[in-house]
Design an enzyme around this catalytic site. Structure first.
Site, PDB file in Angstrom:
ATOM      1  N   CYS A   3       0.854  -1.187   0.000  1.00  0.00           N
ATOM      2  CA  CYS A   3       0.000   0.000   0.000  1.00  0.00           C
ATOM      3  C   CYS A   3       0.888   1.234   0.000  1.00  0.00           C
ATOM      4  O   CYS A   3       1.888   1.283   0.733  1.00  0.00           O
ATOM      5  CB  CYS A   3      -0.893  -0.009   1.239  1.00  0.00           C
ATOM      6  SG  CYS A   3      -1.994   1.415   1.365  1.00  0.00           S
ATOM      7  N   GLU A  11      -8.836  -0.964  -2.922  1.00  0.00           N
ATOM      8  CA  GLU A  11      -9.244   0.445  -3.003  1.00  0.00           C
ATOM      9  C   GLU A  11     -10.625   0.666  -2.374  1.00  0.00           C
ATOM     10  O   GLU A  11     -10.848   1.696  -1.721  1.00  0.00           O
ATOM     11  CB  GLU A  11      -9.224   0.933  -4.456  1.00  0.00           C
ATOM     12  CG  GLU A  11      -7.873   0.821  -5.149  1.00  0.00           C
ATOM     13  CD  GLU A  11      -6.723   1.451  -4.377  1.00  0.00           C
ATOM     14  OE1 GLU A  11      -6.943   2.415  -3.614  1.00  0.00           O
ATOM     15  OE2 GLU A  11      -5.586   0.960  -4.526  1.00  0.00           O
TER      16      GLU A  11
END
Length: 199
Positions: free
Chosen positions: A104, A147
């Protein structure tokens, strides 16, 4: 991408929010104004994602608590998927559960084996308000689920359990970006409770 325009070409690269920033932990708000500011946000998201060499980026990762994300991500057959979603809803996540490496941009330099379904369907809108449905398999399905999690105030670390969760928490504690903000001021400031297990 008509007329040869490149996503993000008009955007500006914005600072990434890191784990510990409260904006990453709050569910994002629905977009209600599909005007020029939304188009600018999408451009900034693309510009920032490309500058950070990511495959997806949610709006709260650049400090905007709106339900928007962008992606430029391959699937397992190396087919490229490029686009953005406004007010996305994960309507299907099914198939085989696969544990694969996941990182991430808000936890830079780290990754962990994270379980995700290998098929996902997300419904939403374009920046001009047109409805769109995106189907993903393999790595792209992982990206879509990742997401969508961001927009609900979650990060991939929340999906870890046991030794994987403990190991990632230790790795976070040793990162330079965490140590720089360990006082809790500014961005970052990750604590063990930031790596929480979903209920």
């Amino acid at each position: 991408m008509r007329h040869g325009s490149i996503p993000g070409a008009r955007g500006r690269v914005r600072p990434l929010t890191l784990l510990g920033d409260p904006v990453l932990r709050e569910p994002c708000r629905d977009v209600t104004d599909f005007g020029p500011e939304l188009s600018d946000l999408v451009e900034d998201l693309f510009a920032t994602m490309y500058a950070a060499q990511g495959v997806g980026l949610a709006a709260n990762q650049i400090g905007s608590a709106l339900r928007v994300f962008v992606y430029d991500c391959p699937d397992d057959e190396d087919v490229r998927h490029l686009g953005h979603l406004v007010n996305p809803r994960l309507v299907e996540a099914d198939g085989v559960v696969v544990r694969g490496p996941e990182g991430c941009l808000s936890l830079p330099g780290l990754e962990a084996g994270t379980e995700r379904y290998d098929h996902a369907v997300v419904e939403g809108f374009t920046a001009t308000g047109e409805p769109v449905t995106v189907h993903g398999t393999g790595f792209f399905a992982r990206c879509l689920q990742h997401e969508c999690d961001h927009l609900e105030g979650r990060v991939y670390a929340d999906r870890l359990t046991g030794w994987r969760r403990r190991r990632l928490a230790r790795q976070i504690a040793r990162t330079s970006w965490h140590r720089a903000d360990a006082s809790g001021e500014g961005r970052g400031g990750a604590r063990d409770e930031d790596v929480r297990v979903p209920r």
